[in-house]
Design a protein around this motif. Structure first.
Motif, PDB file in Angstrom:
ATOM      1  N   ALA A   1       0.979  -1.209  -0.202  1.00 16.01           N
ATOM      2  CA  ALA A   1       0.102  -0.014  -0.011  1.00 16.01           C
ATOM      3  C   ALA A   1       0.923   1.255   0.055  1.00 16.01           C
ATOM      4  CB  ALA A   1      -1.031  -0.056   1.399  1.00 16.01           C
ATOM      5  N   LEU A   2       2.156   1.184   0.313  1.00 18.01           N
ATOM      6  CA  LEU A   2       3.100   2.407   0.515  1.00 18.01           C
ATOM      7  C   LEU A   2       3.588   2.643  -0.824  1.00 18.01           C
ATOM      8  CD1 LEU A   2       4.653   1.594   4.045  1.00 18.01           C
ATOM      9  CD2 LEU A   2       3.057   3.444   3.485  1.00 18.01           C
ATOM     10  N   GLY A   3       3.488   1.597  -1.682  1.00 17.73           N
ATOM     11  CA  GLY A   3       4.192   1.970  -3.318  1.00 17.73           C
ATOM     12  C   GLY A   3       5.484   2.213  -3.345  1.00 17.73           C
ATOM     13  N   ASP A   4       5.865   2.727  -4.484  1.00 13.17           N
ATOM     14  CA  ASP A   4       7.530   2.798  -4.943  1.00 13.17           C
ATOM     15  C   ASP A   4       8.259   3.817  -3.986  1.00 13.17           C
ATOM     16  OD1 ASP A   4       6.915   0.954  -6.759  1.00 13.17           O
ATOM     17  OD2 ASP A   4       6.496   2.286  -8.461  1.00 13.17           O
TER      18      ASP A   4
ATOM     19  N   GLY B   1      -2.575  -3.942  15.690  1.00  9.88           N
ATOM     20  CA  GLY B   1      -2.804  -4.525  14.287  1.00  9.88           C
ATOM     21  C   GLY B   1      -3.708  -3.857  13.390  1.00  9.88           C
ATOM     22  N   GLY B   2      -4.191  -4.394  12.449  1.00  3.99           N
ATOM     23  CA  GLY B   2      -5.036  -3.951  11.399  1.00  3.99           C
ATOM     24  C   GLY B   2      -4.203  -3.190  10.246  1.00  3.99           C
ATOM     25  N   ALA B   3      -4.720  -2.903   9.156  1.00  7.13           N
ATOM     26  CA  ALA B   3      -3.940  -2.199   7.985  1.00  7.13           C
ATOM     27  C   ALA B   3      -3.441  -0.763   8.440  1.00  7.13           C
ATOM     28  CB  ALA B   3      -5.067  -2.330   6.687  1.00  7.13           C
ATOM     29  N   ASP B   4      -3.990   0.045   9.061  1.00  8.13           N
ATOM     30  CA  ASP B   4      -3.723   1.347   9.145  1.00  8.13           C
ATOM     31  C   ASP B   4      -2.546   1.303  10.352  1.00  8.13           C
ATOM     32  OD1 ASP B   4      -5.593   2.430   7.509  1.00  8.13           O
ATOM     33  OD2 ASP B   4      -6.761   2.718   9.114  1.00  8.13           O
ATOM     34  N   ASN B   5      -2.441   0.496  11.340  1.00  8.48           N
ATOM     35  CA  ASN B   5      -1.488   0.402  12.308  1.00  8.48           C
ATOM     36  C   ASN B   5      -0.269  -0.195  11.532  1.00  8.48           C
ATOM     37  OD1 ASN B   5      -2.529   1.680  14.742  1.00  8.48           O
ATOM     38  ND2 ASN B   5      -3.750  -0.140  15.033  1.00  8.48           N
ATOM     39  N   LEU B   6      -0.357  -1.230  10.841  1.00  4.16           N
ATOM     40  CA  LEU B   6       0.894  -1.718  10.256  1.00  4.16           C
ATOM     41  C   LEU B   6       1.277  -0.823   9.393  1.00  4.16           C
ATOM     42  CD1 LEU B   6      -0.009  -5.554  10.041  1.00  4.16           C
ATOM     43  CD2 LEU B   6       1.007  -4.176  11.867  1.00  4.16           C
ATOM     44  N   ARG B   7       0.671  -0.230   8.525  1.00  3.13           N
ATOM     45  CA  ARG B   7       1.097   0.945   7.613  1.00  3.13           C
ATOM     46  C   ARG B   7       2.004   1.996   8.225  1.00  3.13           C
ATOM     47  NH1 ARG B   7      -2.948   0.996   4.780  1.00  3.13           N
ATOM     48  NH2 ARG B   7      -3.940   2.684   5.787  1.00  3.13           N
ATOM     49  N   ASN B   8       1.576   2.401   9.356  1.00  3.51           N
ATOM     50  CA  ASN B   8       2.035   3.494  10.369  1.00  3.51           C
ATOM     51  C   ASN B   8       3.515   2.847  10.726  1.00  3.51           C
ATOM     52  OD1 ASN B   8       0.692   5.855  10.197  1.00  3.51           O
ATOM     53  ND2 ASN B   8      -1.019   4.957  10.832  1.00  3.51           N
ATOM     54  N   ALA B   9       3.409   1.499  11.231  1.00  2.00           N
ATOM     55  CA  ALA B   9       4.515   0.886  11.839  1.00  2.00           C
ATOM     56  C   ALA B   9       5.683   0.858  10.977  1.00  2.00           C
ATOM     57  CB  ALA B   9       4.208  -0.675  12.123  1.00  2.00           C
ATOM     58  N   LEU B  10       5.239   0.501   9.568  1.00  2.00           N
ATOM     59  CA  LEU B  10       6.479   0.696   8.529  1.00  2.00           C
ATOM     60  C   LEU B  10       6.815   2.022   8.405  1.00  2.00           C
ATOM     61  CD1 LEU B  10       5.320  -1.840   6.106  1.00  2.00           C
ATOM     62  CD2 LEU B  10       6.974  -2.402   7.652  1.00  2.00           C
ATOM     63  N   CYS B  11       5.894   3.025   8.385  1.00  2.00           N
ATOM     64  CA  CYS B  11       6.401   4.519   8.154  1.00  2.00           C
ATOM     65  C   CYS B  11       7.081   5.113   9.259  1.00  2.00           C
ATOM     66  CB  CYS B  11       5.102   5.207   8.030  1.00  2.00           C
ATOM     67  SG  CYS B  11       4.160   5.039   6.377  1.00  2.00           S
ATOM     68  N   TYR B  12       6.843   4.577  10.507  1.00  2.00           N
ATOM     69  CA  TYR B  12       7.795   4.905  11.690  1.00  2.00           C
ATOM     70  C   TYR B  12       8.871   4.134  11.567  1.00  2.00           C
ATOM     71  CZ  TYR B  12       9.156   5.431  16.247  1.00  2.00           C
ATOM     72  OH  TYR B  12      10.084   5.640  17.614  1.00  2.00           O
ATOM     73  N   ALA B  13       9.059   3.134  11.184  1.00  3.77           N
ATOM     74  CA  ALA B  13      10.415   2.107  11.156  1.00  3.77           C
ATOM     75  C   ALA B  13      11.219   2.936  10.257  1.00  3.77           C
ATOM     76  CB  ALA B  13       9.985   0.816  10.767  1.00  3.77           C
ATOM     77  N   ALA B  14      10.610   3.631   8.910  1.00  2.00           N
ATOM     78  CA  ALA B  14      11.369   4.111   8.104  1.00  2.00           C
ATOM     79  C   ALA B  14      12.091   5.352   8.606  1.00  2.00           C
ATOM     80  CB  ALA B  14      10.668   4.437   6.871  1.00  2.00           C
ATOM     81  N   SER B  15      11.410   6.137   9.178  1.00  2.00           N
ATOM     82  CA  SER B  15      11.653   7.306  10.027  1.00  2.00           C
ATOM     83  C   SER B  15      12.911   7.032  10.948  1.00  2.00           C
ATOM     84  CB  SER B  15      10.513   7.964  10.911  1.00  2.00           C
ATOM     85  OG  SER B  15      10.473   7.426  12.020  1.00  2.00           O
ATOM     86  N   LEU B  16      12.951   5.863  11.483  1.00  2.00           N
ATOM     87  CA  LEU B  16      14.139   5.599  12.241  1.00  2.00           C
ATOM     88  C   LEU B  16      15.436   5.385  11.639  1.00  2.00           C
ATOM     89  CD1 LEU B  16      12.381   3.038  14.853  1.00  2.00           C
ATOM     90  CD2 LEU B  16      12.922   5.398  15.416  1.00  2.00           C
ATOM     91  N   ILE B  17      15.273   5.151  10.205  1.00  2.00           N
ATOM     92  CA  ILE B  17      16.624   5.145   9.462  1.00  2.00           C
ATOM     93  C   ILE B  17      16.785   6.144   8.673  1.00  2.00           C
ATOM     94  CG2 ILE B  17      16.786   2.470  10.029  1.00  2.00           C
ATOM     95  CD1 ILE B  17      15.347   2.178   7.096  1.00  2.00           C
ATOM     96  N   GLY B  18      16.072   7.125   8.968  1.00  2.00           N
ATOM     97  CA  GLY B  18      16.414   8.372   8.004  1.00  2.00           C
ATOM     98  C   GLY B  18      15.341   8.531   7.045  1.00  2.00           C
ATOM     99  N   GLY B  19      14.422   7.960   6.963  1.00  2.00           N
ATOM    100  CA  GLY B  19      13.130   8.109   6.110  1.00  2.00           C
ATOM    101  C   GLY B  19      12.284   9.206   6.710  1.00  2.00           C
TER     102      GLY B  19
END
Length: 445
Positions: free
Chosen positions: A46-49, A145-163
């Protein structure tokens, strides 16, 4: 050491050394829950390219120490963040955690271990390298859990590595609720619109994790099969039968639409071996509870095994549910690879349904409903005692049990409940004399 190459279409059980063959990725997520991995793969799609690369793997496939070594060397070495969702504590996967923690510290890779349930584990938190607040936030995304929470989890994880991806705090989701295919958060009134007037209600209870991952094929199949037999399905999802909110919702739903039979796919027991069976949220319904198995193993493993279900399936879905007085039906689904997700290089494993076994369970539920509606005096009940051949002393034998006396007590309980017994033995000695009056193990001696 013989090394197997893991390939799409096969699900390794971790007993053999395998090379998962994953390339390196920015974020690596390991979990023992296939449903969680499927949900994270959907969130990544869902987060795309342009999003940091993500690798997903089931840590149960890394049960062999050599498998762990290879994964650390070939996949984790290039990661910027490694997350492990671990159910059962450090003792569940000690070598894997030891090797991953050492590699992450040596290479300066951010690392966190998240408990696999909703209970904090300070021991796991101490092993990781992320700040406590970051680890807790990532854990809460997974807990809810759920789609929104897991999508935000990935976005937060990305922010931890400079995203730069925007993220929101974890949002609590209902721990339990009603379900109907194609409806969003239905209530009993919504379900009644789908029901047949006057038909008996058959509750179907399942884990919330299936709803979170969209892995609902077995539940949808049960709903369809029950409807085909003139029953009104009442599907309820729960976090756990021991969870107070879940237990309360089950009790409330059953009070509003009393089931004539319950089809339960949730494992374990509620009462415990020394506990009160009436502590179960099913107790107030006062109806048969059929245990339906959604196997954690593969169809091939089940077919090839002389034992049938795996040891974990037997414990979770057969032995422990008997403590609550549930009646075993049969397994209706097994794990199978639905597809290979190229973006995360992970096989997406879901429940593959066997239609004939679903039909058997639906027929069994229908028969129990019919039996329940039959007056006690008209029911035909059989009591079957064990018989170990070669001598009559083994008839009705139960190690450490007075089976004849117990049987007489049961017969009296049936009589008190309105069953037509006719003449029945007065005590255990009379029962054994009645049994020995017919063909016995001494026949032909």
């Amino acid at each position: 050491m013989h090394l197997l190459a893991a390939a799409p279409g096969t699900i390794a059980d971790g007993s053999a050394a395998v090379d998962l063959g994953q390339s390196q990725g920015d974020i690596v997520m390991l979990s023992a829950a296939d449903s969680e991995l499927a949900a994270f793969a959907a969130a990544r799609a869902a987060l795309g390219d342009g999003f940091p690369s993500l690798r997903l793997a089931n840590l149960r496939r890394l049960g062999h120490n050599l498998s762990v070594d290879l994964y650390v060397e070939r996949t984790l070495a290039g990661a910027k963040l490694v997350l492990v969702r671990l159910l059962g504590g450090l003792g569940y996967w000690p070598y894997g955690i030891e090797r991953i923690a050492a590699a992450c510290r040596a290479e300066g890779i951010k690392f966190a271990i998240l408990p696999g349930d909703d209970q904090p584990d300070p021991t796991l938190a101490e092993i990781g390298t992320l700040p406590a607040a970051a680890t807790h936030r990532l854990w809460q995304y997974c807990v809810h859990g759920g789609a929104d929470n897991l999508r935000n989890a990935l976005c937060y994880a990305a922010s931890l590595i400079g995203g730069a991806a925007a993220w929101a705090e974890p949002a609590p989701l209902l721990r339990a609720g009603l379900y109907w295919p194609g409806r969003d958060r239905p209530g009993v009134a919504d379900l009644r619109r789908e029901w047949r007037a006057g038909a008996a209600v058959a509750a179907v209870v399942f884990y919330r994790a299936l709803l979170q991952a969209g892995d609902l094929q077995p539940i949808d199949a049960l709903i369809a099969a029950l409807r085909a037999r003139g029953l009104n399905p009442l599907p309820v999802y729960v976090a756990s039968l021991k969870d107070p909110f879940s237990a309360g919702l089950v009790a409330a739903a059953f009070a509003e639409a009393a089931p004539a039979v319950v089809l339960n796919t949730v494992g374990f027991a509620v009462a415990g071996f020394a506990g009160d069976r009436h502590a179960s949220p099913f107790a107030a319904a006062d109806c048969p509870v059929l245990q339906v198995v959604l196997s954690g193993g593969t169809l091939a493993a089940w077919q090839e095994s002389r034992r049938g279900l795996s040891a974990s399936d037997l414990a979770m879905n057969v032995a422990l549910p008997e403590v609550d007085g549930r009646v075993l039906s049969r397994a209706i689904s097994f794990k199978a690879e639905a597809r290979f997700d190229a973006a995360t290089e992970c096989p997406i494993v879901t429940h593959a349904v066997l239609a004939d076994r679903v039909d058997f369970v639906a027929d069994l539920a229908s028969h129990w409903v019919r039996l329940r509606r039959t007056p006690a005096a008209s029911r035909r009940i059989a009591l079957i005692l064990a018989n170990y051949p070669n001598r009559d002393g083994r008839i009705g034998n139960g190690v450490g049990l007075d089976t004849p006396a117990g049987t007489v007590v049961l017969l009296q309980a049936l009589r008190d409940a309105g069953y037509a017994l006719g003449k029945s033995p007065a005590d255990g000695a009379a029962l054994m004399a009645q049994l020995l009056a017919g063909p016995t193990n001494a026949l032909g001696a």
